[in-house]
Design a protein around this motif. Structure first.
Motif, short mmCIF file in Angstrom:
data_model
loop_
_atom_site.label_atom_id
_atom_site.label_comp_id
_atom_site.label_asym_id
_atom_site.label_seq_id
_atom_site.Cartn_x
_atom_site.Cartn_y
_atom_site.Cartn_z
N VAL A 20 -15.00 -38.58 21.38
CA VAL A 20 -16.28 -39.12 21.84
C VAL A 20 -16.06 -40.32 22.74
O VAL A 20 -15.35 -41.27 22.39
N THR A 21 -16.69 -40.26 23.90
CA THR A 21 -16.77 -41.42 24.80
C THR A 21 -18.12 -42.06 24.60
O THR A 21 -19.15 -41.39 24.66
N ARG A 22 -18.11 -43.36 24.34
CA ARG A 22 -19.35 -44.11 24.11
C ARG A 22 -19.66 -44.95 25.35
O ARG A 22 -18.77 -45.60 25.89
N LEU A 23 -20.92 -44.97 25.74
CA LEU A 23 -21.35 -45.78 26.87
C LEU A 23 -22.60 -46.54 26.47
O LEU A 23 -23.55 -45.97 25.94
N SER A 24 -22.57 -47.86 26.70
CA SER A 24 -23.71 -48.71 26.34
C SER A 24 -23.73 -49.93 27.25
O SER A 24 -22.93 -50.04 28.20
N ARG A 25 -24.62 -50.85 26.95
CA ARG A 25 -24.72 -52.08 27.77
C ARG A 25 -23.41 -52.85 27.76
O ARG A 25 -23.08 -53.52 28.74
N ALA A 26 -22.66 -52.75 26.68
CA ALA A 26 -21.36 -53.44 26.60
C ALA A 26 -20.38 -52.93 27.66
O ALA A 26 -19.43 -53.62 28.02
N ASP A 27 -20.63 -51.72 28.15
CA ASP A 27 -19.76 -51.12 29.17
C ASP A 27 -20.35 -51.28 30.57
O ASP A 27 -19.86 -50.65 31.52
N GLY A 28 -21.39 -52.09 30.70
CA GLY A 28 -22.01 -52.30 32.00
C GLY A 28 -23.19 -51.42 32.30
O GLY A 28 -23.78 -51.50 33.39
N LEU A 29 -23.57 -50.57 31.34
CA LEU A 29 -24.73 -49.71 31.57
C LEU A 29 -26.01 -50.53 31.44
O LEU A 29 -26.27 -51.14 30.41
N ASP A 30 -26.81 -50.55 32.49
CA ASP A 30 -28.11 -51.21 32.47
C ASP A 30 -29.07 -50.32 33.24
O ASP A 30 -29.06 -50.29 34.47
N LEU A 31 -29.88 -49.58 32.50
CA LEU A 31 -30.76 -48.60 33.15
C LEU A 31 -31.82 -49.23 34.03
O LEU A 31 -32.45 -48.53 34.82
N ARG A 32 -31.99 -50.54 33.92
CA ARG A 32 -32.90 -51.24 34.83
C ARG A 32 -32.25 -51.48 36.18
O ARG A 32 -32.93 -51.84 37.15
N ASP A 33 -30.94 -51.33 36.26
CA ASP A 33 -30.17 -51.65 37.46
C ASP A 33 -29.47 -50.38 37.95
O ASP A 33 -28.45 -49.98 37.39
N PRO A 34 -29.98 -49.73 38.99
CA PRO A 34 -29.36 -48.48 39.46
C PRO A 34 -27.90 -48.64 39.86
O PRO A 34 -27.10 -47.74 39.62
N ASP A 35 -27.55 -49.77 40.47
CA ASP A 35 -26.16 -49.95 40.90
C ASP A 35 -25.23 -50.06 39.69
O ASP A 35 -24.15 -49.45 39.66
N ALA A 36 -25.64 -50.86 38.69
CA ALA A 36 -24.81 -51.00 37.49
C ALA A 36 -24.70 -49.67 36.75
O ALA A 36 -23.62 -49.30 36.26
#
Length: 219
Positions: free
Chosen positions: A28-44
């Motif tokens: 399993v690969t986990r992706l969250s805000r800790a990995d830079g995911l910010d759905l408010r920010d398309p570039d991030a």
């Protein structure tokens, strides 16, 4: 060992989904805000998704907000606030679209991959009998349309892929802590149920909307 991706893996349901997938013997690969995911920010969001190495056989999107921080869903039309609605749509609808945009690269073209996007029954137009929660309902209804469109497009290029909207029920997490009157089930129970539903669906059901018991939800 097959690969799985959980987006929103730091949340209550996302954490439980990742653990349940590992219990199935998947990497399993986990992706969250800790990995830079910010759905408010398309570039991030784009950078976080571009950094992933697929293909993945299972992709679960378990993100969303009920309302901006410090606010609650509207109970009447008079409570609609444009800025608050824009934030809910940015996360729940546009954020979902940004993830869906990456699916063709993250899925094997000749594989039988499965994608489950957690939306909500309150996003069903046909099932709406109470009104209220306007921004959240609208954001999830729009996300459902995006999932439907993604499934149609994937069927042309990734014929074995199943992509569906999933309603997890009311799950006992921080997300629902402010609603004590709602009957809830635990995140581990919800995760197992959702994965059972997803595992039981095939390309013929792609583009559908199902609850945690596998029952179709009206659009």
């Amino acid at each position: 060992m097959t690969n799985a991706l959980v987006i929103g893996a730091s949340g209550g349901i996302g954490t439980a989904l990742a653990a349940a997938l590992e219990g199935q013997g998947r990497a399993v690969t986990r992706l969250s805000r800790a990995d830079g995911l910010d759905l408010r920010d398309p570039d991030a969001t784009g950078r976080a998704l571009d950094a992933l190495d697929g293909p993945f056989e299972r992709i679960l999107l378990a993100t969303g907000i009920l309302a901006p921080s410090g606010r609650s869903p509207e109970k009447s039309l008079a409570r609609i606030d444009a800025a608050a609605m824009a934030e809910v749509l940015a996360v729940n609808t546009i954020g979902t679209a940004l993830v869906l945009r990456a699916l063709p690269r993250l899925l094997a073209r000749d594989g039988a991959g499965k994608v489950g996007v957690l939306t909500a029954r309150v996003g069903s137009i046909g099932d709406n009998r109470l009104g209220g929660w306007h921004a959240y309902r609208a954001s999830k209804a729009a996300a459902n349309m995006l999932i439907r469109g993604a499934a149609i497009e994937l069927a042309r290029s990734h014929k074995g892929v199943t992509c569906v909207a999933l309603h997890p029920g009311t799950v006992a997490t921080d997300f629902t802590a402010g609603y004590p009157a709602h009957a809830k089930h635990g995140p581990e129970q919800a995760a197992r149920a959702l994965l059972d539903v997803l595992d039981g669906l095939g390309p013929d059901e792609s583009g559908g909307f199902f609850d945690y018991a596998g029952r179709p939800v009206p659009w």
